[in-house]
Design a protein around this motif. Structure first.
Motif, PDB file in Angstrom:
ATOM      1  N   THR A  81       0.847  -1.198   0.000  1.00  0.00           N
ATOM      2  CA  THR A  81       0.000   0.000   0.000  1.00  0.00           C
ATOM      3  C   THR A  81       0.885   1.252   0.000  1.00  0.00           C
ATOM      4  O   THR A  81       2.087   1.168   0.265  1.00  0.00           O
ATOM      5  CB  THR A  81      -0.863   0.044   1.270  1.00  0.00           C
ATOM      6  OG1 THR A  81       0.037   0.172   2.394  1.00  0.00           O
ATOM      7  CG2 THR A  81      -1.696  -1.215   1.434  1.00  0.00           C
ATOM      8  N   SER A  82       0.285   2.389  -0.252  1.00  0.00           N
ATOM      9  CA  SER A  82       1.067   3.630  -0.261  1.00  0.00           C
ATOM     10  C   SER A  82       1.658   3.911   1.117  1.00  0.00           C
ATOM     11  O   SER A  82       2.741   4.483   1.231  1.00  0.00           O
ATOM     12  CB  SER A  82       0.189   4.799  -0.714  1.00  0.00           C
ATOM     13  OG  SER A  82      -0.117   4.637  -2.077  1.00  0.00           O
ATOM     14  N   GLU A  83       0.955   3.514   2.173  1.00  0.00           N
ATOM     15  CA  GLU A  83       1.468   3.722   3.535  1.00  0.00           C
ATOM     16  C   GLU A  83       2.700   2.837   3.777  1.00  0.00           C
ATOM     17  O   GLU A  83       3.671   3.254   4.394  1.00  0.00           O
ATOM     18  CB  GLU A  83       0.383   3.398   4.572  1.00  0.00           C
ATOM     19  CG  GLU A  83      -0.733   4.431   4.638  1.00  0.00           C
ATOM     20  CD  GLU A  83      -1.588   4.499   3.362  1.00  0.00           C
ATOM     21  OE1 GLU A  83      -1.768   3.445   2.706  1.00  0.00           O
ATOM     22  OE2 GLU A  83      -2.055   5.599   3.017  1.00  0.00           O
ATOM     23  N   ALA A 119       5.531   4.312   1.952  1.00  0.00           N
ATOM     24  CA  ALA A 119       6.036   5.481   2.683  1.00  0.00           C
ATOM     25  C   ALA A 119       6.950   5.034   3.830  1.00  0.00           C
ATOM     26  O   ALA A 119       8.005   5.632   4.075  1.00  0.00           O
ATOM     27  CB  ALA A 119       4.863   6.300   3.229  1.00  0.00           C
ATOM     28  N   SER A 165      -2.449  10.621  -4.737  1.00  0.00           N
ATOM     29  CA  SER A 165      -2.684   9.895  -3.491  1.00  0.00           C
ATOM     30  C   SER A 165      -1.455   9.048  -3.132  1.00  0.00           C
ATOM     31  O   SER A 165      -1.057   8.962  -1.967  1.00  0.00           O
ATOM     32  CB  SER A 165      -3.976   9.082  -3.616  1.00  0.00           C
ATOM     33  OG  SER A 165      -3.774   7.769  -3.245  1.00  0.00           O
ATOM     34  N   GLN A 166      -0.809   8.451  -4.144  1.00  0.00           N
ATOM     35  CA  GLN A 166       0.411   7.662  -3.882  1.00  0.00           C
ATOM     36  C   GLN A 166       1.514   8.572  -3.340  1.00  0.00           C
ATOM     37  O   GLN A 166       2.214   8.218  -2.382  1.00  0.00           O
ATOM     38  CB  GLN A 166       0.876   6.955  -5.167  1.00  0.00           C
ATOM     39  CG  GLN A 166      -0.080   5.838  -5.595  1.00  0.00           C
ATOM     40  CD  GLN A 166       0.264   5.260  -6.965  1.00  0.00           C
ATOM     41  OE1 GLN A 166       0.865   5.928  -7.806  1.00  0.00           O
ATOM     42  NE2 GLN A 166      -0.138   4.022  -7.195  1.00  0.00           N
ATOM     43  N   ALA A 209       0.816  10.080   0.474  1.00  0.00           N
ATOM     44  CA  ALA A 209       1.129   9.224   1.626  1.00  0.00           C
ATOM     45  C   ALA A 209       2.602   9.328   1.978  1.00  0.00           C
ATOM     46  O   ALA A 209       2.986   9.343   3.157  1.00  0.00           O
ATOM     47  CB  ALA A 209       0.762   7.769   1.310  1.00  0.00           C
ATOM     48  N   GLU A 212       3.446  12.830   3.492  1.00  0.00           N
ATOM     49  CA  GLU A 212       2.952  12.924   4.861  1.00  0.00           C
ATOM     50  C   GLU A 212       3.910  12.227   5.829  1.00  0.00           C
ATOM     51  O   GLU A 212       4.227  12.737   6.898  1.00  0.00           O
ATOM     52  CB  GLU A 212       1.563  12.281   4.937  1.00  0.00           C
ATOM     53  CG  GLU A 212       0.811  12.637   6.188  1.00  0.00           C
ATOM     54  CD  GLU A 212      -0.564  11.990   6.185  1.00  0.00           C
ATOM     55  OE1 GLU A 212      -0.953  11.468   7.240  1.00  0.00           O
ATOM     56  OE2 GLU A 212      -1.216  11.992   5.113  1.00  0.00           O
TER      57      GLU A 212
END
Ligand code: PGA
Length: 248
Positions: free
Chosen positions: A102-104, A107, A142-143, A146, A149
């Protein structure tokens, strides 16, 4: 300009040795262009041996988000750093697609890399269905969001690669205009974050004949090259095209 080869899961000791030697011998130090190859992890030591006294950098294709512990099969950023690794790809679409990243998660991997002093090359990109549904901007933002952030100010130290999935390994490169349009959106988002200087690479069927048009775009600062990085001559030709583009 930064030109990065992504060997993916290709190569073996013998063919790697030839390719690494060709790059080491033929690529001359250039202030305007950095050349790097992201090799399968077991060959990082081989890349280090072959390249350490030259100017071509080497990197890995993935890294664990964890610093260490009971994570069988994973490789930490500190382990990559032990082999002089300067770059690591994170969030390549093949990792997102086949390994459910996932993007998280991506990250967290970027954070782990930076913590070990390795530059993460964060990959973003939309599928063909998403492009056809006009979702390209929303998907890549959105990618990227994350990662921004999670990294905060540290985002300044990353590299971003835009790789439309429909263009990877298909021979169907995005046109220079299509690529620039997405890069401009990414640049705007980076600028809002105070990270406008982050290098933006394009990836997806880049080869010696289409690279010049891509690198002539104002927001394209280099290339992430899969298939064509497996042939030293092609990869060096792409490096030369980056030199010409940087001189303009
Ligand atoms: P390709 O791969 O150049 O073979 O399309 C690019 C990539 O997946 O990074």
């Amino acid at each position: 300009m930064l030109v990065v080869g992504n060997w993916k899961m290709h190569g073996d000791w013998g063919s790697n040795a030839q390719r690494l030697q060709a790059l080491h011998q033929q690529w001359v130090a250039q202030p305007s262009v950095t050349l790097a190859v992201c090799v399968p992890s077991p060959y990082l030591g081989q890349a280090q041996q072959a390249l350490q006294h030259g100017v071509v950098a080497w990197g890995a294709q993935d890294v664990s988000a964890h610093a260490g512990g009971a994570y069988t099969g994973e490789v930490s950023a500190a382990m990559l750093a032990d082999f002089g690794t300067r770059y690591v790809l994170v969030g390549h679409s093949e990792r997102r697609q086949y390994h459910g990243e996932t993007s998280e998660h991506v990250a967290a991997k970027a954070q782990a890399a930076l913590h070990a002093g390795i530059t993460p090359i964060v990959c973003v990109g939309e599928s063909l269905a998403q492009r056809q549904a006009q979702q390209t901007e929303a998907v890549v933002l959105s990618q990227l969001g994350a990662v921004l952030e999670a990294l905060g100010e540290q985002a300044l130290a990353m590299v971003l690669a835009y790789e439309p999935i429909w263009s990877i390994g298909t021979g169907q490169t995005a046109t220079a205009e299509q690529a620039q349009a997405v890069h401009a959106v990414l640049r705007t988002r980076l600028r809002q974050h105070g990270a406008a200087t982050v290098p933006l690479l394009y990836g997806g069927s880049v080869n010696p004949s289409n690279v010049a048009g891509l690198l002539a775009q104002p927001d394209i600062n280099g290339a992430l090259v899969g298939g064509a990085s497996l042939k030293a001559d092609d990869f060096l030709a792409i490096g030369q095209a980056a030199l010409s583009a940087a001189a303009l």
